[in-house]
Design a protein around this motif. Structure first.
Motif, short mmCIF file in Angstrom:
data_model
loop_
_atom_site.label_atom_id
_atom_site.label_comp_id
_atom_site.label_asym_id
_atom_site.label_seq_id
_atom_site.Cartn_x
_atom_site.Cartn_y
_atom_site.Cartn_z
N GLU A 57 0.85 -1.19 0.00
CA GLU A 57 0.00 0.00 0.00
C GLU A 57 0.89 1.25 0.00
O GLU A 57 1.83 1.35 0.78
CB GLU A 57 -0.92 0.00 1.22
N GLY A 58 0.55 2.17 -0.87
CA GLY A 58 1.34 3.40 -0.98
C GLY A 58 2.50 3.30 -1.95
O GLY A 58 3.19 4.29 -2.17
N ARG A 59 2.73 2.12 -2.53
CA ARG A 59 3.81 1.95 -3.51
C ARG A 59 3.27 2.11 -4.92
O ARG A 59 2.09 1.87 -5.19
CB ARG A 59 4.44 0.56 -3.37
N THR A 60 4.11 2.52 -5.85
CA THR A 60 3.74 2.62 -7.25
C THR A 60 3.76 1.23 -7.87
O THR A 60 4.79 0.55 -7.86
CB THR A 60 4.70 3.55 -8.01
N LEU A 61 2.62 0.81 -8.41
CA LEU A 61 2.46 -0.56 -8.92
C LEU A 61 1.88 -0.53 -10.32
O LEU A 61 1.28 0.46 -10.76
CB LEU A 61 1.55 -1.37 -7.99
N VAL A 81 -12.53 0.02 -12.71
CA VAL A 81 -11.69 -1.02 -13.32
C VAL A 81 -11.70 -2.27 -12.44
O VAL A 81 -11.48 -2.18 -11.21
CB VAL A 81 -10.24 -0.53 -13.50
N LYS A 82 -11.96 -3.41 -13.04
CA LYS A 82 -11.87 -4.69 -12.33
C LYS A 82 -10.43 -5.18 -12.45
O LYS A 82 -9.97 -5.57 -13.53
CB LYS A 82 -12.84 -5.71 -12.93
N ILE A 83 -9.71 -5.14 -11.34
CA ILE A 83 -8.29 -5.47 -11.34
C ILE A 83 -8.11 -7.00 -11.41
O ILE A 83 -8.67 -7.74 -10.61
CB ILE A 83 -7.60 -4.92 -10.08
N LYS A 84 -7.29 -7.42 -12.37
CA LYS A 84 -7.00 -8.85 -12.56
C LYS A 84 -5.65 -9.22 -11.94
O LYS A 84 -5.55 -10.20 -11.19
CB LYS A 84 -6.98 -9.19 -14.05
N THR A 85 -4.61 -8.47 -12.29
CA THR A 85 -3.26 -8.78 -11.79
C THR A 85 -2.56 -7.50 -11.35
O THR A 85 -2.88 -6.40 -11.82
CB THR A 85 -2.40 -9.46 -12.88
N ILE A 86 -1.58 -7.66 -10.46
CA ILE A 86 -0.76 -6.54 -9.97
C ILE A 86 0.70 -6.96 -10.06
O ILE A 86 1.06 -8.08 -9.67
CB ILE A 86 -1.11 -6.18 -8.52
N ARG A 87 1.54 -6.06 -10.55
CA ARG A 87 2.98 -6.30 -10.58
C ARG A 87 3.69 -5.09 -10.00
O ARG A 87 3.22 -3.95 -10.14
CB ARG A 87 3.46 -6.56 -12.02
N ASP A 88 4.85 -5.34 -9.38
CA ASP A 88 5.63 -4.23 -8.87
C ASP A 88 6.58 -3.74 -9.96
O ASP A 88 6.58 -4.25 -11.09
CB ASP A 88 6.38 -4.62 -7.60
N THR A 89 7.40 -2.76 -9.64
CA THR A 89 8.30 -2.17 -10.63
C THR A 89 9.38 -3.14 -11.11
O THR A 89 10.02 -2.91 -12.13
CB THR A 89 8.95 -0.90 -10.05
N CYS A 90 9.59 -4.24 -10.34
CA CYS A 90 10.57 -5.27 -10.74
C CYS A 90 9.90 -6.40 -11.52
O CYS A 90 10.50 -7.47 -11.71
CB CYS A 90 11.28 -5.83 -9.51
N LEU A 119 0.06 2.46 -14.51
CA LEU A 119 1.01 2.60 -13.41
C LEU A 119 0.52 3.68 -12.47
O LEU A 119 0.29 4.82 -12.88
CB LEU A 119 2.38 2.98 -13.97
N THR A 120 0.32 3.32 -11.19
CA THR A 120 -0.22 4.29 -10.25
C THR A 120 0.09 3.87 -8.82
O THR A 120 0.55 2.74 -8.57
CB THR A 120 -1.74 4.45 -10.43
N LYS A 121 -0.24 4.76 -7.90
CA LYS A 121 -0.08 4.48 -6.47
C LYS A 121 -1.47 4.42 -5.85
O LYS A 121 -2.16 5.44 -5.78
CB LYS A 121 0.75 5.59 -5.82
N ASN A 147 -5.09 7.92 -9.04
CA ASN A 147 -5.00 8.86 -10.14
C ASN A 147 -3.88 8.42 -11.07
O ASN A 147 -2.86 7.90 -10.62
CB ASN A 147 -4.69 10.28 -9.63
N ALA A 148 -4.07 8.60 -12.36
CA ALA A 148 -3.04 8.22 -13.33
C ALA A 148 -3.07 9.18 -14.51
O ALA A 148 -4.13 9.58 -14.99
CB ALA A 148 -3.25 6.79 -13.82
N ARG A 149 -1.88 9.55 -14.96
CA ARG A 149 -1.79 10.40 -16.15
C ARG A 149 -2.06 9.57 -17.40
O ARG A 149 -1.91 8.35 -17.41
CB ARG A 149 -0.40 11.04 -16.24
N GLN A 150 -2.44 10.28 -18.45
CA GLN A 150 -2.74 9.61 -19.71
C GLN A 150 -1.55 8.81 -20.22
O GLN A 150 -1.70 7.72 -20.78
CB GLN A 150 -3.17 10.66 -20.75
#
Length: 623
Positions: A57-61, A81-90, A119-121, A147-150
């Motif tokens: 929580e609070g990380r950019t994912l 948005v219905k979230i299916k998967t999450i990945r970190d920056t690695c 990509l968002t936090k 929030n996410a930029r275009q």
């Protein structure tokens, strides 16, 4: 479930006839209700509150999901948005259950059903007593927002589902209206009441309808379904003369379901469509129909498909309105419909409006903190003419799809919309036709249960109860006055009203019945301090020393920033970064391009604090 089983065993034990014990009589309703309540609770439990682990929580994912709903708004587009998967920056996959997230962005074009990666936090939505948005989101199964930029969003796959095809069909109809010869206000109003697209409807029009107690016409509901049903029945009247009356009802049912699917399948329209289908189906099968059974079956079916619909405001109001009409309107009509059919209809229209308003006013006040005082004459005078406008709009839209723009019909629709709007403004009394009232949940439940018991008594002993109906009405009015006086939970906190004015910067500080108007000079920097409150207005460039002086102090208070069009936005961004503002209000002189420039300078987690008076109109904030 255990309690339902116990009740069933007791009923079976007390019954001497084992066959009779299986029938739905008397106490059987209780164990069936308990069974459905337990199943609904289990369904809600397994679908609610999927939590992301605290470590991320609070990380950019990097999120991957599917868009299930889109709302285009002036202050930013919102994607469910219905979230299916999450990945970190690695690029490590994070295990999670599927859940919904509210994504706010600006200028990104997509369709329902599209698969996107962004990509968002993320931030968790927390229930807040003063924030209806948090409660509505949580009850819709949305537990995170971001929030996410275009530039941080890309489409992984385009929608190919039946739902997306319907959405494109609705967009096509909106585009046909946009290219027609109708005036802009008429296009916006028709798009709202025919297609459910309220994107471009002005905040002034919404406030005016709300002040007159007629905001319900903007929400697609049973009224719209009924109007369309009777229009189709009327247009297909020649089929009855040809000996095929059933085909009229079948065609009307098919047309209604096409309308429901095309306009987004909101719970209130689905409820109405199911009821109409059941009633028409009973006619086709030559069976007796029960409006009350149809109502409860429709709601049951909706909740089985999606338990979160229970918290939908439109479904709640729609259900209570129809329940009130069935329970009170016809039973309280003193006119014999066979002897005096026209008088019966006139009195019936008054009773329908009165019963629905009395039954739902408490719930409306709970959600919107206001009670319209002049709703009855407004609805009685304006609702009867609305079917003609809806029918004309449907005919005009049909002609547009065939490539014909009937200018005379367009002029008629423009004329109607203009005078309809002016009449609504007259009834709204320029905002003075409502009283501010915010009841508690116990008051709402008590009022609804009390009227339901009255409806049950009227159903079981109608002749005896009709003698006391006037006394009952007086009792309800007296109860209303007591509730307003004793149980009103209207917050005592004061509020700030940021007014939409191009010529000046004006803020009204409202405290109970007193109003304090604060005027900030243009082309300058000014501040206002009071107990626990700090308002900063910037409409000029700020010196470096000034920026340092405007940094947050140790004193705890709520801070608000008003940004004028002559400000330097790079300086404004720096001031926002080093201050904890509750809200940043943009003057109406700041257009969309300048607002986008400010958004580029801010962090994404600060976008929610920005409010544009130009796009959204006057803003009132509780302190």
């Amino acid at each position: 479930m255990g309690l339902a089983l116990v009740v069933w065993v007791i009923i079976r034990y007390l019954s001497k006839d084992p066959v009779l014990a299986q029938r739905f009589i008397k106490g059987h309703n209780l164990w069936v209700f308990l069974l459905f309540l337990s199943l609904g609770s289990l369904s809600f439990h397994f679908r609610c509150n999927p939590s992301i682990s605290e470590e991320i929580e609070g990380r950019t994912l990097l999120f991957n999901g599917e868009i299930s709903d889109i709302k285009y708004m002036a202050d930013g587009d919102r994607f469910k948005v219905k979230i299916k998967t999450i990945r970190d920056t690695c690029d490590n996959k994070i295990t999670c259950r599927e859940f919904y997230m509210l994504l706010k962005t600006d200028g990104f074009l997509a369709n329902k059903g599209d698969k996107i990666e962004f990509l968002t936090k993320p931030s968790k939505i927390v229930a807040n007593n003063g924030n209806h948005f948090s409660y509505i989101s949580l009850h819709q199964g949305i537990y995170y927002y971001a929030n996410a930029r275009q530039s941080n969003i890309k489409i992984e796959g385009e929608a190919t589902s039946f739902r997306s095809w319907l959405d494109k069909g609705c967009d096509f109809l909106v585009a046909r209206l946009e290219k027609s010869s109708l005036e802009r206000p008429t296009i916006d109003f028709l798009s709202s009441i025919l297609l459910g697209d309220k994107t471009f409807l002005s905040s002034e029009a919404r406030e005016t309808l709300s002040g007159a107690g007629m905001a319900h016409i903007l929400a697609l509901s049973g009224m719209h379904v009924a109007i369309i049903y009777f229009i189709i029945i009327w247009l297909l009247f020649p089929l009855s003369l040809m000996g095929h009356p059933r085909f009229r009802r079948i065609a009307a049912i098919l047309f209604i379901w096409a309308f429901v699917l095309l306009t987004g399948s909101s719970p209130s329209t689905v409820r109405a469509a199911i009821m109409v289908t059941l009633v028409a189906g009973a006619f086709l099968l030559e069976r007796k129909n029960s409006a009350m059974n149809s109502l409860f079956f429709a709601v049951l079916l909706i909740l089985i498909i999606n338990p979160f619909s229970l918290w939908d405001i439109g479904l709640q109001l729609s259900f209570l309105c129809v329940f009130a009409i069935i329970a009170f309107a016809n039973r309280l009509n003193p006119i014999d419909h066979k002897a005096h059919p026209m008088t019966f209809k006139i009195i019936g229209a008054v009773l329908v409006t009165l019963s629905t308003s009395i039954f739902t006013w408490m719930l409306t006040a709970y959600y919107f903190s206001r009670v319209p005082l002049i709703f009855l004459p407004a609805n009685l005078l304006l609702l009867p003419v609305l079917p003609f406008f809806v029918g004309g709009g449907l005919l005009y839209l049909t002609l547009l799809c065939l490539g014909l723009d009937f200018h005379l019909l367009a002029k008629g629709l423009d004329f109607f919309n203009h005078y309809f709007g002016e009449t609504v403004k007259l009834f709204s009394l320029h905002g003075e036709g409502t009283i501010m009232f915010s009841p508690g949940i116990l008051s709402v439940c008590g009022w609804t249960v009390g009227l339901s018991l009255l409806a049950w008594a009227l159903h079981t002993k109608p002749e005896r109860l009709k003698k006391f109906i006037y006394a009952g009405s007086s009792l309800m009015i007296g109860s209303t006055l007591l509730i307003l006086f004793f149980t009103s939970e209207t917050p005592e906190e004061s509020s700030l009203i940021f007014k939409h004015s191009l010529t000046k910067i004006e803020v009204t500080h409202k405290s109970n019945s007193s109003y304090d108007t604060l005027n900030f000079p243009r082309n300058s920097i000014s501040q206002h301090f009071s107990t626990g409150l700090h308002i900063l207005a910037i409409d000029a460039k700020v010196t470096e020393e000034g920026i340092e002086a405007l940094k947050s102090s140790e004193e705890e208070c709520r801070r608000f920033l008003i940004v004028g069009p002559r400000s330097d936005f790079s300086q404004i961004a720096e001031i926002i970064h080093c201050n904890d503002f509750s809200k940043v209000v943009l003057h109406p002189g700041i257009g969309k391009n300048k607002k986008a420039e400010l958004f580029d300078l801010l962090d994404e987690n600060q976008w929610d604090k920005v409010y544009s008076l130009r796009d959204n109109g006057t803003l009132e904030l509780l302190l």
